[in-house]
Design an enzyme around this catalytic site. Structure first.
Site, PDB file in Angstrom:
ATOM      1  N   GLU A 230       0.850  -1.190   0.000  1.00 23.68           N
ATOM      2  CA  GLU A 230       0.000   0.000   0.000  1.00 23.68           C
ATOM      3  C   GLU A 230       0.889   1.245   0.000  1.00 23.68           C
ATOM      4  O   GLU A 230       1.960   1.243   0.623  1.00 23.68           O
ATOM      5  CB  GLU A 230      -0.867  -0.008   1.265  1.00 23.68           C
ATOM      6  CG  GLU A 230      -2.164   0.751   1.167  1.00 23.68           C
ATOM      7  CD  GLU A 230      -3.062   0.430   2.348  1.00 23.68           C
ATOM      8  OE1 GLU A 230      -2.794   0.953   3.452  1.00 23.68           O
ATOM      9  OE2 GLU A 230      -3.983  -0.394   2.194  1.00 23.68           O
ATOM     10  N   HIS A 272      -6.687   3.961   4.771  1.00 28.70           N
ATOM     11  CA  HIS A 272      -5.951   3.470   5.947  1.00 28.70           C
ATOM     12  C   HIS A 272      -5.083   4.569   6.538  1.00 28.70           C
ATOM     13  O   HIS A 272      -4.553   5.409   5.818  1.00 28.70           O
ATOM     14  CB  HIS A 272      -5.064   2.278   5.548  1.00 28.70           C
ATOM     15  CG  HIS A 272      -5.844   1.033   5.335  1.00 28.70           C
ATOM     16  ND1 HIS A 272      -5.468   0.072   4.441  1.00 28.70           N
ATOM     17  CD2 HIS A 272      -7.023   0.593   5.884  1.00 28.70           C
ATOM     18  CE1 HIS A 272      -6.343  -0.933   4.459  1.00 28.70           C
ATOM     19  NE2 HIS A 272      -7.302  -0.615   5.329  1.00 28.70           N
ATOM     20  N   ARG A 292      10.265  -4.974  -8.008  1.00 30.43           N
ATOM     21  CA  ARG A 292      10.507  -5.667  -9.292  1.00 30.43           C
ATOM     22  C   ARG A 292      11.998  -5.888  -9.468  1.00 30.43           C
ATOM     23  O   ARG A 292      12.462  -6.978  -9.777  1.00 30.43           O
ATOM     24  CB  ARG A 292       9.924  -4.811 -10.443  1.00 30.43           C
ATOM     25  CG  ARG A 292       9.892  -5.475 -11.792  1.00 30.43           C
ATOM     26  CD  ARG A 292       9.186  -4.611 -12.844  1.00 30.43           C
ATOM     27  NE  ARG A 292       7.747  -4.513 -12.633  1.00 30.43           N
ATOM     28  CZ  ARG A 292       7.093  -3.379 -12.358  1.00 30.43           C
ATOM     29  NH1 ARG A 292       7.793  -2.259 -12.223  1.00 30.43           N
ATOM     30  NH2 ARG A 292       5.791  -3.359 -12.186  1.00 30.43           N
ATOM     31  N   ALA A 294      14.160  -6.123  -7.250  1.00 33.10           N
ATOM     32  CA  ALA A 294      14.753  -7.058  -6.264  1.00 33.10           C
ATOM     33  C   ALA A 294      14.363  -8.500  -6.566  1.00 33.10           C
ATOM     34  O   ALA A 294      14.788  -9.431  -5.884  1.00 33.10           O
ATOM     35  CB  ALA A 294      14.281  -6.670  -4.870  1.00 33.10           C
ATOM     36  N   GLY A 295      13.493  -8.680  -7.599  1.00 32.58           N
ATOM     37  CA  GLY A 295      13.203 -10.067  -7.977  1.00 32.58           C
ATOM     38  C   GLY A 295      11.783 -10.520  -7.673  1.00 32.58           C
ATOM     39  O   GLY A 295      11.410 -11.663  -7.920  1.00 32.58           O
ATOM     40  N   VAL A 298       6.071  -8.520 -10.075  1.00 36.98           N
ATOM     41  CA  VAL A 298       5.212  -7.347  -9.928  1.00 36.98           C
ATOM     42  C   VAL A 298       4.448  -7.131 -11.229  1.00 36.98           C
ATOM     43  O   VAL A 298       5.078  -6.957 -12.283  1.00 36.98           O
ATOM     44  CB  VAL A 298       6.045  -6.090  -9.589  1.00 36.98           C
ATOM     45  CG1 VAL A 298       5.118  -4.873  -9.397  1.00 36.98           C
ATOM     46  CG2 VAL A 298       6.890  -6.337  -8.334  1.00 36.98           C
ATOM     47  N   PRO A 299       3.124  -7.179 -11.241  1.00 42.89           N
ATOM     48  CA  PRO A 299       2.363  -6.962 -12.476  1.00 42.89           C
ATOM     49  C   PRO A 299       2.480  -5.521 -12.921  1.00 42.89           C
ATOM     50  O   PRO A 299       2.922  -4.665 -12.160  1.00 42.89           O
ATOM     51  CB  PRO A 299       0.937  -7.306 -12.074  1.00 42.89           C
ATOM     52  CG  PRO A 299       0.867  -7.027 -10.612  1.00 42.89           C
ATOM     53  CD  PRO A 299       2.225  -7.351 -10.084  1.00 42.89           C
TER      54      PRO A 299
END
Ligand code: ACO
Ligand code: LMR
Length: 609
Positions: A230, A272, A292, A294-295, A298-299
């Protein structure tokens, strides 16, 4: 801290009287095929008691305790506390739960806990090596094992999302709502969820996304991990570091929500408490990019989250890493009767019928007349009796007759049997209802209970065309005292003013009085025998009521007969005399009169020997 928080035998203590949440947990237990309920006890600071819940088709009792300490001692195997306390008391009760022996996981539902308190709870949990989920969470679910409170919505959604049996995906997010969404995405694109946790949307949660990701990393049944981050905070950057350090080897699909924030001119605060980027590092886009790199998987946007979940799952199946979990048919949870009835799915024959009043409508109605109209039209107690006893809107003279009868019969001094019993019972120290009933029980064929008999017998005689002589002779032949004739103390020389007042009213307000005329002719005959064989107040009320019905166009002949045969006129005396009996009871209590015992001189001891 153990990696598995929940098993099929996990039991919880619910802090707060949350019947709906408890029932939803028990229904989840049932569809999972659990043999023992997942709720051991409820903490209700108000009282110790037991509460009834459905468990499948049957019912169980779950105890409520005033104190968590007592409940935990009683149920030492319960190792989860689901705390529904409000934000005002959630800190104190959560700390109590954390410091309770045997409790390993504390779920804090409340929103609005002060950040300082939340940080203190997180620090305490770390020190005690215990798990805190929340604050501001709906909780989580271990598919096929244990559901926290209201997580995952209705039982239909739970079964549709295959949550009644474990799959291969571990999931964690901040948002409860998005968790439910993702449980559905995971169910539609994989063999289902293994466990899902919503850590809550506060800035300082008791456990972090990474805490749960690392737990899943160490649970062999979890083959892939999905998560939702988030906007705001640096929580997701800790995941980046863990990825870089090689701590997360299982495929991790993650998306940080809030990328739309860049469309707003300044830092926007999402729902939140923690959902606001205070610097560029905390934006959703920046965190997605870092993950992404870092591996993490991620879409390109949340729209593609489901495709990535599906693609990852299928790859793992092809590699033989995942052997898809078998489908397990969930037993249908019987629908609550009340719910089904309300939805019109079932119908039930009623056990009672009421045609005289209705309290279910917006306004109370007596025989379909709104109570405001009863009062506005000044129907009086006579009108209320007409509506509730006879189901008629009585004309004014009829209402006044009833009220006159009630006023005249309210009392006749302490000597009569009803008053005597009430007084003696009150003096025995009994409550007012017992004393009233004791007095009312003397009402019968000789005292106060001759109104119906008088109405029925005199009506019959008049309609049969009997002469007064024939009627008296007939009753004598039957050896039946004429109901409504005779009095212990009233007589021709000591007339009963109540009877005079009734006769005056009737003469003035009734057009015809054939029954009263006949009764007075009978009185002429009976008083020739004994002066006390007068038309008494019971008799006068009864015969005049017969004439009242003849003077009311509201009653058909059939309805008039039914009223007289119904035997409801004695009720007038009961209703009236209750006023006087209460008067005597209060009088005795006011006078603090002691126990009464009949004096010996009042008793003839005539024993045989
Ligand atoms: N019809 C015909 N004859 C009667 C009636 C009557 N209602 N009441 C008394 N008698 C006769 C008796 O048969 C008896 O005749 P006998 O001497 O030839 O045997 C004689 O009168 C005396 O009878 P008692 O019962 O001793 O008279 P008492 O004064 O004690 O009775 C009572 C009064 C109980 C009210 C009686 O008249 C009676 O039972 N009446 C019928 C029931 C009734 O109307 N009760 C309501 C009373 S008012 C009220 O409670 C508010
Ligand atoms: C009453 O109303 O109680 C009386 O008529 C009876 C009685 O004996 O006085």
């Amino acid at each position: 801290m153990k990696n598995e928080l929940f098993t099929k035998d996990t039991t919880a203590i619910i802090y707060g009287n949350q019947q709906k949440a408890v029932q939803r947990m028990l229904d989840f237990d049932y569809v999972c095929g659990r043999k023992i309920p997942s709720v051991a006890a409820i903490i209700d600071p108000g009282k110790n008691s037991v509460q009834k819940f459905f468990f499948g088709k049957g019912e169980i009792l779950i105890p409520s305790f005033v104190s968590l300490e007592v409940a935990a001692k009683k149920f030492p195997k319960a190792d989860v506390v689901i705390n529904f306390s409000s934000f005002r008391s959630a800190f104190k009760s959560s700390m109590e739960a954390l410091n309770t022996k045997g409790i390993n996981t504390v779920v804090i539902i409340a929103e609005g806990m002060p950040e300082r308190r939340a940080r203190e709870i997180a620090a305490t949990a770390k020190k005690l090596d215990k798990m805190v989920i929340g604050p501001a969470t709906v909780g989580g679910i271990k598919a096929g094992c244990f559901k926290i409170a209201n997580t995952a919505g209705t039982i239909d959604n739970i079964v549709a999302s295959k949550l009644n049996r474990p799959g291969s995906v571990g999931f964690v997010s901040k948002s409860g709502g998005l968790s439910n969404e993702c449980y559905n995405i995971i169910a539609r694109n994989t063999d289902g969820l293994y466990e899902g946790i919503a850590i809550g949307g506060d800035a300082f949660p008791g456990s972090t996304l990474l805490d749960h990701i690392l737990r899943y990393e160490n649970i062999k049944e979890v083959k892939m991990i999905a998560s939702l981050g988030e906007i705001g905070g640096t929580e997701e950057l800790k995941i980046v570091e863990a990825l870089k350090a090689g701590k997360i080897k299982k495929p991790l699909i993650i998306w940080v929500t809030g990328t739309c924030a860049k469309m707003f001119p300044s830092g926007v605060q999402f729902g939140h408490a923690g959902a606001k980027a205070d610097n560029s590092l905390e934006t959703a886009s920046a965190k997605n990019e870092a993950l992404r790199k870092a591996g993490a998987l991620v879409p390109t946007s949340f729209d593609d989250y489901d495709k990535l979940v599906k693609k990852t799952y299928e790859t793992l199946v092809k590699k033989g890493v995942i052997k898809p979990a078998a489908e397990v048919k969930a037993p249908a949870v019987p629908e609550d009767f009340a719910t089904a009835l309300k939805a019109g799915k079932v119908r039930k024959a009623t056990s009672f019928i009421c045609t005289i009043s209705n309290d279910k409508k917006e306004e109370l109605e007596y025989n379909n007349i709104k109570i405001t109209k009863v009062i506005k039209d000044e129907m009086g107690i006579g009108g209320v009796i007409g509506l509730l006893w006879f189901k008629k809107q009585l004309p004014k003279f009829a209402r006044q007759y009833l009220e006159l009868a009630l006023m005249l019969c309210a009392d006749h001094g302490p000597a009569v049997s009803g008053a005597h019993n009430a007084i003696v019972t009150a003096r025995a120290g009994k409550d007012i209802i017992s004393a009233l009933v004791s007095g009312l029980l003397t009402i019968g064929p000789r005292f106060g209970g001759a109104i119906d008999g008088a109405a029925q017998n005199f009506k019959r005689a008049v309609e049969a065309g009997l002469t007064p002589e024939q009627f008296v002779k007939e009753m004598k032949a039957k050896n039946v005292p004429i109901p409504g004739i005779g009095h212990k103390v009233k007589s021709l020389t000591n007339p009963d003013m109540r009877v005079s007042l009734l006769k005056d009213f009737v003469r003035k307000n009734f057009k015809i009085t054939p029954t009263l005329d006949f009764a007075l002719a009978v009185e002429q005959l009976t008083t020739q025998k004994k002066a006390n064989l007068i038309l008494n107040v019971d008799g006068c009320i009864g015969v005049c009521f017969v004439d009242l019905l003849k003077n009311c166009k509201e009653f058909s002949a059939e309805e008039a007969n039914q009223v007289i045969e119904l035997g409801c006129l004695n009720a007038l005396f009961v209703l009236a005399r209750s006023i006087g009996l209460f008067g005597h009871i209060f009088d005795q209590k006011r006078l603090k009169q002691g126990l009464y015992r009949v004096p010996y001189e009042d008793i003839a001891y005539l024993s045989d020997n």
